[in-house]
Write an enzyme that holds these catalytic residues in place. Structure first.
Site, PDB file in Angstrom:
ATOM      1  N   SER A 151      -1.450  -1.463   7.386  1.00 60.87           N
ATOM      2  CA  SER A 151      -2.079  -1.028   6.135  1.00 60.87           C
ATOM      3  C   SER A 151      -1.724  -1.993   5.022  1.00 60.87           C
ATOM      4  O   SER A 151      -0.692  -2.669   5.071  1.00 60.87           O
ATOM      5  CB  SER A 151      -1.560   0.364   5.754  1.00 60.87           C
ATOM      6  OG  SER A 151      -1.987   0.724   4.451  1.00 60.87           O
ATOM      7  N   TYR A 164       5.632   7.031   4.133  1.00 59.20           N
ATOM      8  CA  TYR A 164       4.512   6.454   4.901  1.00 59.20           C
ATOM      9  C   TYR A 164       4.532   4.930   4.880  1.00 59.20           C
ATOM     10  O   TYR A 164       4.380   4.285   5.922  1.00 59.20           O
ATOM     11  CB  TYR A 164       3.200   6.984   4.302  1.00 59.20           C
ATOM     12  CG  TYR A 164       1.935   6.345   4.828  1.00 59.20           C
ATOM     13  CD1 TYR A 164       1.391   6.720   6.059  1.00 59.20           C
ATOM     14  CD2 TYR A 164       1.253   5.380   4.089  1.00 59.20           C
ATOM     15  CE1 TYR A 164       0.213   6.142   6.538  1.00 59.20           C
ATOM     16  CE2 TYR A 164       0.083   4.805   4.551  1.00 59.20           C
ATOM     17  CZ  TYR A 164      -0.436   5.184   5.773  1.00 59.20           C
ATOM     18  OH  TYR A 164      -1.597   4.621   6.243  1.00 59.20           O
ATOM     19  N   LYS A 168       4.184   1.651   7.931  1.00 56.81           N
ATOM     20  CA  LYS A 168       3.133   0.627   8.052  1.00 56.81           C
ATOM     21  C   LYS A 168       3.739  -0.774   8.008  1.00 56.81           C
ATOM     22  O   LYS A 168       3.259  -1.691   8.666  1.00 56.81           O
ATOM     23  CB  LYS A 168       2.093   0.845   6.951  1.00 56.81           C
ATOM     24  CG  LYS A 168       1.339   2.163   7.098  1.00 56.81           C
ATOM     25  CD  LYS A 168       0.335   2.091   8.223  1.00 56.81           C
ATOM     26  CE  LYS A 168       0.429   3.170   9.237  1.00 56.81           C
ATOM     27  NZ  LYS A 168      -0.592   3.090  10.289  1.00 56.81           N
TER      28      LYS A 168
END
Ligand SMILES: NC(=O)C1=CN([C@@H]2O[C@H](COP(=O)(O)OP(=O)(O)OC[C@H]3O[C@@H](n4cnc5c(N)ncnc54)[C@H](OP(=O)(O)O)[C@@H]3O)[C@@H](O)[C@H]2O)C=CC1
Ligand SMILES: C[C@H](O)[C@@H]1OC(=O)[C@H](O)[C@@H]1O
Length: 261
Positions: A151, A164, A168
């Protein structure tokens, strides 16, 4: 021009969003596809469940498809998926490690289970399935390609994403190390870094018109990404067109990352 003719492709999180687009575009490029999904209960695809509809779409393209339920956070899921793909198609050429979750939450009071689940699904899950696919590819002896969905969030922060964004960044790092470990076997490992793509993952977050307008306004191309925008790049990285691309990370974000002011 078909870029994946006769290949066997495995996609985690292939029932919806970006993974679904990767599965369908792989089939459009001539591949048979094994799809992993977890809690498929979405009947919005012509009143079929999401996974039934993606299998049907792939078969309508003249390719074979199988779907296997499983939580990628379970170390067995990756191995079972790879085994099922080999049973069905005789081999595996490409892994798209894509399954992921992003439950938005403020950092200071994030529940422990949300933090742990996000880590386990996004990072541990990518590790397990990558290892399972790489073992199979090495045994087959004719190389392969692994493309992980990282990401833009591997490179920048998010106030509601502190649990999160490290996953990534971890997926990006995993592909870099695997590129080194697996290059000698002809197995290329790369990641794609989507910007903001319109999927169920961020539908709630972007349901407020002000937030949606703000995000679009930050993207020089003036629109959110479509899952196909990501799938096209994954197909390229998986294909022989990218035969010398190994350990790379490709931002696909409409210019969001470089837009400081
Ligand atoms: N949307 C975006 O803007 C961006 C997304 N990404 C990344 O792209 C990837 C896909 O996201 P996106 O398509 O948006 O998300 P969606 O929520 O649309 O789809 C998620 C997919 O992952 C599957 N999945 C979820 N949890 C698990 C699990 N534990 N085990 C196996 N499969 C699971 C879902 O299956 P089921 O429904 O059956 O449970 C579904 O197929 C993620 O890794 C995400 O981090 C990266 C950057 C931007
Ligand atoms: C869920 C977010 O909107 C999406 O996911 C990411 O990885 C990026 O942060 C996107 O904006």
């Amino acid at each position: 021009m078909k870029l994946l003719e006769g290949k066997s492709v495995v996609v985690t999180g292939g029932s919806r969003g970006i993974g679904r687009a990767i599965a369908v575009e792989s089939a459009r490029h001539g591949a048979d596809v094994a799809i992993n999904y977890y809690r498929d209960n979405d009947a919005s695809y012509g009143k079929k469940s999401a996974v039934d509809s993606v299998v049907e779409e792939i078969e309508a393209l003249g390719r074979r498809a199988i779907a296997l339920e499983g939580n990628v956070a379970d170390p067995q899921t990756g191995a079972e998926l790879v085994d099922a793909a080999v049973q069905a198609f005789g081999k595996i050429d490409v892994l798209a490690s894509n399954a992921g979750i992003c439950p938005f939450h403020a950092f200071l009071d994030i529940p422990l289970d949300v933090f742990q689940r996000t880590m386990e699904v996004n990072l541990h899950g990518a590790f397990y399935v990558t290892q399972a696919a790489a073992r199979q590819m090495k045994a087959q002896g004719h190389g392969g390609a692994i493309v992980a969905t990282s990401s833009i969030s591997a490179l920048v922060g998010g106030g509601m994403q502190a649990h999160y964004t490290p996953t990534k960044a971890g997926v990006h790092s995993l592909m870099q190390s695997c590129a080194v470990s697996l290059g000698p076997y002809g197995i290329r490992c790369n990641s794609v870094m989507p910007g903001t793509i319109a999927t169920d993952l961020n539908a709630d977050d972007l349901s407020a018109p002000e937030k949606l307008a703000y995000m679009k306004g930050r993207i020089p191309l003036g629109r959110l990404g479509d899952p196909v925008d990501i799938a096209n790049v994954v197909v390229f990285l998986a294909s022989d067109m990218a035969a010398y691309v190994n350990g790379a990370a490709l931002l696909v974000d409409g210019g969001l990352f470089v837009n400081l002011q």
